[in-house]
Design an enzyme around this catalytic site. Structure first.
Site, PDB file in Angstrom:
ATOM      1  CE  LYS A  17     -26.723  37.893  14.320  1.00 49.22           C
ATOM      2  NZ  LYS A  17     -27.762  37.767  15.358  1.00 49.22           N
ATOM      3  NE  ARG A  67     -34.192  29.270  16.595  1.00 57.24           N
ATOM      4  CZ  ARG A  67     -34.757  30.090  17.454  1.00 57.24           C
ATOM      5  NH1 ARG A  67     -36.038  30.003  17.721  1.00 57.24           N
ATOM      6  NH2 ARG A  67     -34.039  30.987  18.085  1.00 57.24           N
TER       7      ARG A  67
HETATM    8  N1  BES Z   1     -25.982  33.486  16.541  1.00 57.80           N
HETATM    9  C1  BES Z   1     -27.068  34.236  17.044  1.00 57.80           C
HETATM   10  C2  BES Z   1     -27.027  34.346  18.570  1.00 57.80           C
HETATM   11  C3  BES Z   1     -25.882  35.097  19.120  1.00 57.80           C
HETATM   12  C4  BES Z   1     -25.971  36.450  19.288  1.00 57.80           C
HETATM   13  C5  BES Z   1     -24.742  34.449  19.518  1.00 57.80           C
HETATM   14  C6  BES Z   1     -24.910  37.130  19.825  1.00 57.80           C
HETATM   15  C7  BES Z   1     -23.676  35.133  20.065  1.00 57.80           C
HETATM   16  C8  BES Z   1     -23.764  36.479  20.216  1.00 57.80           C
HETATM   17  C9  BES Z   1     -28.363  33.602  16.614  1.00 57.80           C
HETATM   18  O1  BES Z   1     -28.370  33.034  15.360  1.00 57.80           O
HETATM   19  C10 BES Z   1     -29.385  34.681  16.610  1.00 57.80           C
HETATM   20  O2  BES Z   1     -29.314  35.521  15.773  1.00 57.80           O
HETATM   21  N2  BES Z   1     -30.260  34.638  17.595  1.00 57.80           N
HETATM   22  C11 BES Z   1     -31.311  35.583  17.718  1.00 57.80           C
HETATM   23  C12 BES Z   1     -32.562  34.794  17.601  1.00 57.80           C
HETATM   24  C13 BES Z   1     -33.778  35.569  17.314  1.00 57.80           C
HETATM   25  C14 BES Z   1     -33.722  36.293  15.998  1.00 57.80           C
HETATM   26  C15 BES Z   1     -34.936  34.590  17.295  1.00 57.80           C
HETATM   27  C16 BES Z   1     -31.184  36.215  19.102  1.00 57.80           C
HETATM   28  O3  BES Z   1     -30.830  35.536  20.056  1.00 57.80           O
HETATM   29  O4  BES Z   1     -31.408  37.419  19.197  1.00 57.80           O
HETATM   30 MN    MN Z   2     -28.837  34.452  13.863  1.00 57.30          MN
END
Ligand code: BES
Ligand code: MN
Ligand code: ZN
Length: 493
Positions: free
Chosen positions: A265, A339
């Site tokens: 990230k 997931r």
């Molecule tokens: N935990 C994150 C989602 C998230 C982001 C929660 C910001 C709270 C605040 C999740 O694991 C994630 O990284 N989601 C990605 C998915 C994508 C890579 C398919 C997203 O939502 O961008």
């Molecule tokens: Mn994630």
């Protein structure tokens, strides 16, 4: 905070707060205080131009004739426009003001004592464990509240249930606010041991057991972490075996830190993503509240605890993993890890507990924030009654929730050429809350009523609100508590 309800006179130290509607004359203590204070009250109201608008505050320091240090008047606006939620918010607003004062005790006069007490208690929270320079002038929290009302015993009983729910909410806030260098899959699980004193059975499946069970999708996510992945199971049976109904199973995503793994990230997200265990925290807080209240229900909580880190041992893009269900998963994005942990937890839940109702709670996608801002959680559900039950609970508790469609057309986005399914849709809906919910749906077995609640939108707040400060909100405990208690009452009827 100790909350007592009483009919007695308004004396003592600290702050005395009175709510009054825009018809100031209806203020039942007005005459009393006006005479005690030799007219100070009406002079202050006039000098400040106080009209008792909703949430308006007038703070009279050192009120003449009263033993308290401050007399605070809070406006409610027109009385006929008030409801339970507004009263809760008014309680929260008062607490948020009192937290800035040096006084640590509070006396309150309000027409809706229970809702005000709930609002006050919810807001009476701070996370200051890591601030070493404490102010000597100001206690960080309010220690005692006395609420003056006509039927203290009745209100007190009702409040006792609310109190344990609020303790659950505060536990969630503590867990979510805790940084990931302190809260990891092992220490999180360790903290759950405290639940045993409330009749909750705590079991832990370590990596060895998870491997034997074939939970490879769950294990893959934690492969790059120095901490051991584990499934912590909380079992509470408030029916003491009398209930022959299958339990409600709650599943919580418990990624104590989601760096994204090798699909790292950005710095901005890395600074806030310790919140990714919010689902597991919510499940824990709900079960703790149910257990403390000795609610006559049977619930199981599965906390899927892991840390998603980049490392030589980490899982990779392109890996193909065999999940517990037998389905193989192509990893397209290591940041779509939620997931992966949940699908195995779902399979385990269905094989072991055969639940009628299974609800997963997860900070699953950024997309739910783009849908709803920070106002609503989103959910997907395969059963009308469950869906309506969750909506009703949201309405009753003020923890807002909204459904999104479940439609097989979205399943196409997860077709993989080299495995049974892939974890990320590269098509036009990438990373969406809807498609991620469909990924999970493909692990729901026949007959299970299932809902997936994405709380990435509501787990934390970017600003102060009546019932919480910026930071973790504790969203979900009140919602799930209300849903579970009501559905069990219906199941018995
Ligand atoms: N935990 C994150 C989602 C998230 C982001 C929660 C910001 C709270 C605040 C999740 O694991 C994630 O990284 N989601 C990605 C998915 C994508 C890579 C398919 C997203 O939502 O961008
Ligand atoms: Mn994630
Ligand atoms: Zn995540």
């Amino acid at each position: 905070m100790e909350v007592t309800f009483s009919t007695t006179e308004l004396q003592g130290e600290g702050v005395l707060a009175c709510y009054l509607d825009d018809d100031l004359a209806a203020f039942r203590l007005y005459d009393y205080m006006e005479s005690k204070g030799d007219g100070q009250l009406s002079r202050a109201i006039e000098a400040a131009g106080f009209t008792a608008e909703y949430g308006e505050i007038l703070d009279i320091v050192a009120p003449v004739g009263l033993s308290v240090q401050r007399l605070i008047l809070i406006g409610t606006g027109p009385a006929d426009q008030l409801n339970q939620k507004k009263w809760e918010h008014l309680g929260g607003e008062l607490m948020s003001y009192c937290l800035t004062l040096p006084q640590g005790s509070l006396h309150v006069v309000a027409n809706s004592p229970l809702s005000v007490a709930v609002g006050l208690s919810l807001r009476n929270y701070c996370f200051e464990n890591y601030i070493t320079k404490q102010s000597s002038k100001k206690p960080s929290l309010i220690e005692t509240v006395t609420i003056h009302c006509d039927n203290p015993e009745e209100i007190s009983q009702a409040y006792n249930v609310q109190r344990v729910i609020i303790e659950g909410v505060h536990l969630v806030r503590d867990l979510v606010n805790e940084p990931a260098n302190e809260l990891n899959p092992e220490s999180f699980s360790q903290r759950m041991k405290e639940f045993e004193s409330y009749d909750v059975q705590v079991k832990v499946l370590d990596e060895l057991k998870l491997t034997a069970l074939g939970m490879n999708a769950f294990l893959a996510v934690g492969q790059g972490s120095m901490y051991e992945t584990n499934m912590t199971i909380l079992e509470y049976d408030g029916t003491h075996g009398m209930n022959t109904f299958p339990p409600v199973v709650l599943l919580g995503k418990g990624i104590t830190y989601d760096s994204g793994g090798l699909c790292l990230k950005s710095a901005e997200w890395l600074a806030m993503i310790k919140l990714d265990m919010g689902g597991a925290a919510t499940v824990a807080g709900t079960i703790l509240a149910l257990a403390k209240a000795r609610a006559p229900v049977k619930v199981i909580g599965l906390l899927a605890l892991a840390e998603n880190m980049p490392d030589a041992k980490a899982f990779r893009g392109g890996d193909i993993i065999k999940s517990m269900s037998g389905k193989t998963i192509e990893v397209v994005n290591t940041d779509a890890e939620g997931r992966l942990v949940l699908c195995d937890a779902m399979t385990y839940a269905q094989r072991v507990y055969n639940p009628e109702i299974m609800i997963d709670v997860a900070t699953l996608t950024g997309s739910v924030i783009r849908f709803f801002g920070r106002e609503y959680a989103g959910f997907l559900c395969n059963d009308t009654k469950l869906s309506q039950g969750l909506m009703a609970a949201g309405e009753a508790t003020g923890e807002k929730i909204w459904p999104l469609p479940l439609d097989t057309i979205y399943d196409e986005e997860f077709k993989s050429p080299i495995a049974d399914i892939k974890n990320y849709d590269v098509g036009m809906h990438q990373g969406s809350m809807i498609t991620s919910g469909h990924f999970l749906h493909s692990f729901v077995e026949k007959g299970t009523k299932w809902a997936h609640i994405d709380i990435a939108s509501t787990v934390c707040s970017e600003r102060d609100r009546p019932l919480w400060k910026k930071g973790a909100t504790g969203y979900g405990v009140r919602l799930l508590y209300d849903y579970i208690v009501n559905q069990s009452t219906e199941a018995k009827a």
